[in-house]
Design an enzyme around this catalytic site. Structure first.
Site, short mmCIF file in Angstrom:
data_model
loop_
_atom_site.label_atom_id
_atom_site.label_comp_id
_atom_site.label_asym_id
_atom_site.label_seq_id
_atom_site.Cartn_x
_atom_site.Cartn_y
_atom_site.Cartn_z
N ASP A 138 -9.39 3.77 -4.42
CA ASP A 138 -10.12 2.56 -4.01
C ASP A 138 -11.54 2.51 -4.59
OD1 ASP A 138 -7.94 2.01 -2.46
OD2 ASP A 138 -9.02 1.97 -0.56
N ASP A 165 0.82 -1.21 0.00
CA ASP A 165 0.00 0.00 0.00
C ASP A 165 0.86 1.27 0.00
OD1 ASP A 165 -2.47 1.33 0.04
OD2 ASP A 165 -3.29 -0.08 1.52
#
Ligand SMILES: *[C@@H]1O[C@H](CO)[C@@H](O)[C@H](O)[C@H]1NC(C)=O
Ligand SMILES: *[C@@H]1O[C@H](CO)[C@@H](O)[C@H](O)[C@H]1NC(C)=O
Ligand SMILES: *[C@@H]1O[C@H](CO)[C@@H](O)[C@H](O)[C@H]1NC(C)=O
Ligand SMILES: *[C@@H]1O[C@H](CO)[C@@H](O)[C@H](O)[C@H]1NC(C)=O
Ligand SMILES: *[C@@H]1O[C@H](CO)[C@@H](O)[C@H](O)[C@H]1NC(C)=O
Ligand SMILES: *[C@@H]1O[C@H](CO)[C@@H](O)[C@H](O)[C@H]1NC(C)=O
Ligand SMILES: *[C@@H]1O[C@H](CO)[C@@H](O)[C@H](O)[C@H]1NC(C)=O
Ligand SMILES: *[C@@H]1O[C@H](CO)[C@@H](O)[C@H](O)[C@H]1NC(C)=O
Ligand SMILES: *[C@@H]1O[C@H](CO)[C@@H](O)[C@H](O)[C@H]1NC(C)=O
Ligand SMILES: *[C@@H]1O[C@H](CO)[C@@H](O)[C@H](O)[C@H]1NC(C)=O
Length: 509
Positions: free
Chosen positions: A231, A171
């Site tokens: 996202d 991430d």
């Protein structure tokens, strides 16, 4: 009707991609007559992930609530439902698994969530014939504020390798400002790439930097996939201010709460940046989480597959409904995704039209060339009413024109058989029986497939009906294919040439 036509020349785009044009080699693929471009270094940097990764990740459905029971029961369910044998073989654990670092600097797993340790989980998952994915962030913390791997790359990679980890989702949170230019992001993500490689273990490296700093321009030399958008959330097309970009290129603030249509429409500009060994990751699938209709979930699955996105199931497998199992299990769609052409689809045209209550409405035509010379077309209706949609042969084979002086593509003078790839969708009754373990479907039925037994490439070569769908007609030379497509639905068809240019008798529709 406001219309706009988008198309992209593979050759021109690939030239932009290459570091030095002198290294680009063009050749004609004799089976299709299609110019192909070979770019040394543009295929898998570590030999892994030649077709998109498939599996499951807990985040969309469970967020931080991950533990040993969930991971192991999901893996077993995936075997029992036949999902593993459709190719979904990575069980990827997301954030919130550690409690910190010990005095030697090593990450320590949460002993309440993982009473037997993570090594024990990877061993059990391997025993099921599946693989295990780990999560961390290229920052000082993960997004959930657990310790990140920035500055600890080698130590963390070594620990994961010792646990038998096969995959890393990495991430971008708390990156200490080491972003904002491609060079800053490249250098930061490259440290982990090198650390993973140095372990000597095959570990698929899945970058999750949300498309920040245009990773599709540089990450194929250090990673196996890279997220290209903020996202996803479980919405078909609702705009949300927290996902401010509508284009991938140069998106400075990717955000989150990006809809299926928002992410999909970021793909055409970076179409040429999808390649064997490096896939543009459109984010984990939402099918099953309840925010979209059945036909919208079919669009989501179809267009992710069509664009060679990784296919990571993002829902609770233990409560999967028959309808949603039927979507995740359509082998004709998965076969596109796993085709060794490893390409994304070209959006040939898009018309903004007939909005729904979100203010969004559009129709589009997408095409993709398969490794065996078949062509796949998707007629996407994201408008608010049923439409008769038309794909002309000229639009479908627009990219096959000779560069420079126009020459009609040879494909225009051929007759193409048309196979509907959703026509063999598993019925809800069949899917219910699979879920309750009473299915009597043969592995060779038209709605079920076992890719462990027979690879998708072999299945396509054998014209397996579960992969080919149902023939619904043929298109005469220079003809048009038309289909009625319902609101928020997609029609997807595999086109196979009947052969060389000599006109043949047109099949009955
Ligand atoms: C295509 O065919 C020609 C001759 O017909 C041959 O020289 C060439 O090597 C072939 N190319 C490929 C990529 O097979
Ligand atoms: C494990 O996680 C699942 C899903 O969040 C939850 O339902 C279950 O209660 C948890 N089990 C344990 C033992 O913590
Ligand atoms: C798929 O085939 C493999 C190998 O033949 C076999 O072990 C497995 O049980 C099959 N899976 C299903 C769901 O039938
Ligand atoms: C820290 O964790 C590593 C890896 O699990 C372990 O080998 C080491 O013994 C631990 N060190 C201490 C001081 O607990
Ligand atoms: C490490 O990288 C080299 C190429 O740079 C590659 O040949 C090798 O397979 C990689 N090894 C692993 C374990 O990823
Ligand atoms: C969209 O279609 C539905 C019927 O399916 C209709 O009720 C609604 O008013 C339409 N929305 C707009 C903005 O036209
Ligand atoms: C497709 O063609 C038919 C017949 O010409 C026409 O009625 C229809 O409007 C066309 N569809 C679109 C979306 O333009
Ligand atoms: C299993 O599914 C079949 C087919 O839908 C159904 O007839 C049967 O009642 C189900 N059994 C259980 C235990 O749910
Ligand atoms: C399914 O097809 C494969 C390949 O044709 C064959 O080897 C296998 O025996 C078949 N399985 C069944 C259950 O008929
Ligand atoms: C598959 O179908 C094509 C025509 O669509 C045919 O040329 C080919 O021989 C078939 N292959 C097999 C193995 O039946």
């Amino acid at each position: 009707m406001v219309g706009a036509i988008f198309s992209q020349s593979l050759t021109a785009a690939a030239l932009l991609l290459g570091q030095a044009t002198a290294y680009n080699k063009r050749y004609i693929d004799n089976s299709t007559g299609t110019p192909q471009v070979v770019i040394p270094g543009a295929s898998s940097y570590n030999g892994l992930n030649l077709v998109p990764q498939m599996g499951w990740n807990n985040w969309n459905a469970f967020h931080c609530n991950v533990n040993e029971t969930l991971l192991l029961s999901t893996a077993q369910n995936m075997v029992d439902l036949g999902l593993r044998d459709l190719g979904y073989n990575y069980i990827v654990m997301d954030d919130c698994w550690s409690i910190g670092r010990n005095s030697s600097g090593y990450l320590v797993e949460n002993p309440v969530k993982f009473p037997n340790g993570i090594k024990d989980i990877t061993d059990k998952i391997h025993a099921l014939g599946m693989k295990f994915g780990m999560y961390s962030s290229a920052g000082v913390f993960t997004c959930g504020r657990y310790p990140g791997s920035l500055g600890f790359e080698t130590q963390d990679a070594d620990l994961w390798a010792s646990w038998g980890v096969d995959y890393l989702k990495y991430d971008n949170c708390f990156n200490q400002g080491q972003s904002g230019t491609p060079k800053l992001s490249f250098d930061r993500y490259n440290v982990m790439s090198k650390a993973l490689n140095a372990t000597g273990r095959d570990i698929v490296y899945s970058m999750c930097n949300w498309g920040n700093d245009d990773p599709y321009d540089w990450a194929y030399t250090i990673a196996n996939s890279g997220r290209m958008s903020g996202d996803i959330y479980d919405s078909f097309n609702r705009p949300d201010d927290r996902c401010p970009c509508t284009e991938a290129v140069g998106c400075a603030w990717p955000g989150f709460h990006c809809s299926v249509m928002n992410i999909l429409n970021k793909m055409p500009a970076i179409q040429s940046r999808t390649m064997s060994g490096y896939f543009n990751d459109m984010d984990m699938l939402e099918i099953g989480n309840g925010g979209q209709s059945d036909s919208e979930y079919v669009v989501h699955f179809t267009m992710w597959a069509m664009n060679s996105s990784p296919l990571l199931i993002g829902t609770n497998i233990g409560t999967l409904s028959p309808a949603n199992l039927a979507i995740y299990s359509n082998p004709a769609i998965i076969a596109l995704n796993q085709d060794k052409s490893a390409g994304a689809a070209v959006r040939k045209w898009r018309y903004v039209v007939d909005p729904d209550e979100t203010g969004q409405g559009e129709i589009s035509l997408w095409t993709r060339s398969m490794a065996n010379g078949d062509t796949v077309i998707a007629l996407l209706n994201a408008a608010n009413t049923t439409m008769m949609m038309n794909a002309t042969m000229n639009d479908i084979f627009f990219d096959q024109r000779t560069a420079g002086a126009y020459q009609a593509p040879p494909q225009l003078s051929q007759t193409w058989d048309v196979y509907d790839l959703w026509a063999n969708r598993m019925t809800e009754e069949e899917a219910a029986a699979v879920i309750n373990g009473t299915s009597t479907l043969s592995e060779n039925s038209t709605s079920r497939y076992n890719a462990t037994a027979t690879s998708y490439i072999e299945g396509i070569a054998a014209n397996n009906t579960a992969l080919m769908g149902v023939k619904v007609g043929s298109i005469a030379p220079s003809g048009t294919f038309s289909a009625e497509i319902a609101r928020h639905s997609v029609g997807i068809y595999r086109l196979r040439s009947q052969g060389k240019a000599s006109p043949r008798k047109r099949d009955e529709l």
